[in-house]
Design an enzyme around this catalytic site. Structure first.
Site, PDB file in Angstrom:
ATOM      1  N   ASP A 239     -54.349 -11.370   0.719  1.00  0.00           N
ATOM      2  CA  ASP A 239     -53.079 -12.080   0.853  1.00  0.00           C
ATOM      3  C   ASP A 239     -53.076 -13.411   0.113  1.00  0.00           C
ATOM      4  O   ASP A 239     -52.034 -14.050  -0.004  1.00  0.00           O
ATOM      5  CB  ASP A 239     -52.773 -12.345   2.338  1.00  0.00           C
TER       6      ASP A 239
ATOM      7  N   ASP B  43     -47.921  -9.576   6.495  1.00  0.00           N
ATOM      8  CA  ASP B  43     -48.946  -8.562   6.305  1.00  0.00           C
ATOM      9  C   ASP B  43     -49.054  -7.783   7.619  1.00  0.00           C
ATOM     10  O   ASP B  43     -48.594  -8.262   8.658  1.00  0.00           O
ATOM     11  CB  ASP B  43     -50.273  -9.238   5.958  1.00  0.00           C
TER      12      ASP B  43
END
Length: 746
Positions: free
Chosen positions: A632, A429
């Protein structure tokens, strides 16, 4: 239950991969069930089909397990309490036999125990036999029931081995007590303490396992806790608090400062500043003006607004994220417990060998044939006790986890050690993972007659009275330069655009490009600078004085100091590196260039990240996902290895397999190094245990007796069994000194 509807059940009584296989087989043979996934880590069965929950529970109970239907995603408190109770019970089941086994072992070491064939010895050992039987029933009942259940389903698992090991030790000792001098002298020994010690270690191991997996449900619990229990509705001009379940599509909901949003919707009036990082992973809060969309679970930091409910209940984005996490968790490929796989073949083979040994000695052995046959058969079972085989994997995992903690890596799922070293693709990420997650003013460009110091000072002066989300970064930048704010009069805030005010009698404006264009200012002089700032991925703020553009500020989230180095070392190992982010294309491209990532995707929602990982896995990639936000969580669950940075959101940390403390991505490289060492160690232990049994069983069966007159005593068999376990432990402890220096292939 409708066709293709998915129901989830909490399962009681799962203890190994053999149990999972047994339950899955039982459910798959139930009419109406289309698909079954039993998750051992969570002790949850996910069932898809068109039969009733009652029939599913009945099938689970018939298979020998307990089950409760999970009515909603919040039913976790009872499960946690049940696991705590089970943990305490297992500890008690380890302590009780220890009270009797330890003194028995100590007295045996100093030859302080009476002879079993003497009259006083018979009374003493009869008492010990009764006490041991009580301990076996109290501390080993669950093992014996598990072994019986496996037998009923024509399967064998670790429970089978435990039942054989402890049961044969007790039965043999009772046989010695009854038969006495009718047995060969070398067989006149009781092994009650051996049965007790097996139960001590196995119960302690099970308790440790429960403690290790005890928080696996907290990821879902934290997601659910994002949603408030009540919402403030506005009906007929009155405001009232109602339960979240009573909110309907079209209702008007009031949100005040510091409150979480109850449902998804659209802003109808007012102004707010909403922290959406728990869902988007992006650090910068977002201003919400009329017409803006808002999401359940996000936090209103400043302001108050009224919004219309567009999606409620299971239709909200938060609810979908919860469901996505649950499905990804269940669909995650389970890492098989090698000991159970071996046991499925090993146990029946050992039983057959023991029966064959008994028959050979009974029909062809010397007198007393029954004594020799019983001793050799029992010795085979004792020496084939599953201690070394059972310790082979968990002891290596335990030591590796401790070594990882010393290196700043907290492993939440020990089994993932077998996968980390096989990772072929690492996905990062952006915000808070590759970057710091803290917006900063990184570029100040002065135009016309202003200097950069003046631009920053004037901007900070306007931001003193602003509630804008970027005000803190501007004020911090000015403070670092020791630039004191100037006096501002006539301050006005333009929601979603910027701020204006008078400084030294001059009209000053600080805002985005839309505000400057709305005011009709000439932007020709700034076009080149703006294009350059956008290309760098900055959030742009424009300063104008008396309708003239005098400066441009670029706000960005800086890259961590070691991100580029960590990524380069992963690439040097031949690992594919990708970046997935919900940010804009320009920002994503700028960050990717800074850390030398060629493969990146921008504007990714949680579902997009999940789909990309599934696509990579379908192509044969072993995927590790590194993230720090709630957005996430589904990807972390779906990935073969989920990695959270320590500075990230709690939900990301709880969803991950292991956590990188202090946010250093170099820990990812160290985790891979440790994983490879641990996997090698596990294989050594398993092969060592296998070789031990392959060599010891024939000797225990009496292979050397015809040529050398040597018959292995059960005493020696027990010692060999203990030594095999000691060898496994000693080998595993070598992991404490593994060098975690990152190595590359070049």
């Amino acid at each position: 239950m409708k066709q293709n509807q998915v129901l989830r059940f909490s399962i009681q009584g799962l203890r190994c991969a053999g149990c999972v296989s047994s339950l899955e087989n039982a459910l798959q043979n139930t009419d109406g069930i289309v698909d079954v996934t039993v998750n051992f880590a969570e002790h949850v069965a996910q069932v898809q089909g068109d039969t009733s929950s009652e029939k599913i529970i009945a099938a689970i109970v018939e298979a020998g397990y307990g089950a409760d239907l999970i009515l909603d995603n919040g039913q976790f408190d009872d499960t946690e309490a049940q696991e705590q109770l089970e943990y305490k019970q297992l500890v008690d089941k380890a302590v009780m036999p220890a009270i009797f086994a330890l003194p028995l072992m100590l007295y045996d070491q100093i030859n302080g125990l009476p002879d079993i064939i003497s009259l006083p010895g018979r009374f003493f050992w009869l008492l010990i036999a009764v006490i041991t039987l009580g301990c076996l029933i109290y501390s080993g009942k669950h093992f014996y029931l598990g072994a019986l259940r496996s037998w009923q389903h024509r399967q064998a698992n670790m429970d089978t081995l435990v039942a054989l090991g402890t049961g044969s030790s007790w039965l043999y000792s009772v046989a010695v007590l009854i038969l006495g001098d009718k047995l060969p002298h070398l067989g006149q020994h009781a092994y009650f303490e051996a049965a007790l010690f097996i139960l001590i270690f196995l119960n302690l191991g099970s308790a440790i396992e429960i403690r290790a997996r005890g928080k696996t449900s907290s990821a879902i619990r934290q997601l659910i806790n994002l949603q408030p229990k009540t919402a403030r509705l506005v009906r007929d001009g009155l405001e009232l608090d109602v339960a979240i379940a009573d909110v309907l599509v079209g209702d008007l909901v009031r949100v005040r400062p510091g409150e979480k949003l109850a449902v998804d919707g659209s802003v109808m009036s007012g102004l707010g500043v909403v922290d959406e990082s728990m869902l988007t992973g992006e650090a910068i809060p977002v201003e919400k003006i009329v017409g803006a969309t808002v999401k359940a679970g996000t936090l209103n930091i400043q302001g108050s607004f009224l919004y219309q409910a567009d999606r409620v209940g299971r239709e909200t984005l938060l609810a979908q994220v919860v469901e996505t996490v649950l499905q990804a968790q269940s669909a995650k490929p389970a890492i098989a417990r090698l000991a159970d796989k071996v046991a499925a073949i090993f146990v029946p083979v050992v039983v057959v060998i023991a029966m064959g040994v008994f028959g050979v000695w009974f029909y062809f052995g010397p007198q007393p044939a029954v004594g020799y046959a019983f001793v050799t058969a029992m010795t085979v079972l004792v020496i084939a006790c599953p201690c070394a085989l059972g310790l082979a994997t968990p002891i290596s995992v335990m030591v590796a986890v401790g070594r990882a903690a010393q290196a700043g890596i907290l492993i939440r799922n020990g089994e993932v050690l077998q996968t980390v070293g096989q990772v072929s693709c690492v996905i990062f990420d952006k915000t808070g993972t590759i970057t710091e997650g803290k917006p900063e003013v990184v570029a100040v460009k002065a135009l016309n007659h202003f200097s950069t110091e003046q631009v920053l000072q004037w901007a900070a002066s306007l931001e003193v009275g602003s509630e804008h989300v970027l005000a803190t970064s501007v004020l911090r930048a000015a403070k670092d330069k020791n630039l004191a704010p100037l006096a501002v009069t006539g301050f006005q805030m333009r929601p979603g655009l910027g701020v204006t005010g008078l400084i030294d009698g001059q009209q000053a404006v600080l805002g985005n490009q839309s505000l400057i264009e709305d005011l009709g200012f000439n932007m020709d002089v700034s076009k080149e600078v703006l294009q350059q700032s956008y290309a760098e991925g900055y959030t742009v703020m424009i300063l104008a004085v008396n309708a003239e553009i005098v400066g441009i500020l670029g706000v960005s989230d800086p890259v961590k100091v070691d991100s580029a180095e960590a990524i380069q070392k992963l690439q040097a190992l031949g690992i594919r590196v990708m970046m997935l982010t919900g940010d804009h294309d320009n920002t994503a491209r700028a960050i990717a260039d800074k850390v030398a990532i060629d493969d990146f995707r921008a504007r990714c929602l949680p579902g997009d990240k999940l789909a990309i990982i599934e696509e990579l896995q379908a192509g044969g990639e072993v995927v590790a996902m590194v993230g720090d936000g709630i957005n996430d969580a589904p990807a972390l669950m779906q990935a073969d290895v989920g990695v959270a940075v320590g500075s990230g959101a709690d939900i990301a940390i709880e969803s991950a397999d292991f956590i990188i403390l202090q946010g250093s991505l170099l820990k990812m490289n160290q985790a891979i190094t440790l994983s490879k060492a641990a996997l090698t160690n596990i294989k050594q232990n398993l092969w060592g245990a296998f070789i031990y049994n392959a060599l010891s069983i024939p000797i225990a069966a009496g292979l050397l007796y015809p040529a050398f007159g040597f018959l292995l005593s059960p005493v020696i068999a027990s010692a060999a069994m203990a030594f095999s376990s000691l060898t496994v432990v000693a080998n595993a402890n070598r992991l404490r000194w593994v060098n975690l220096t990152v190595k590359t292939n070049d």
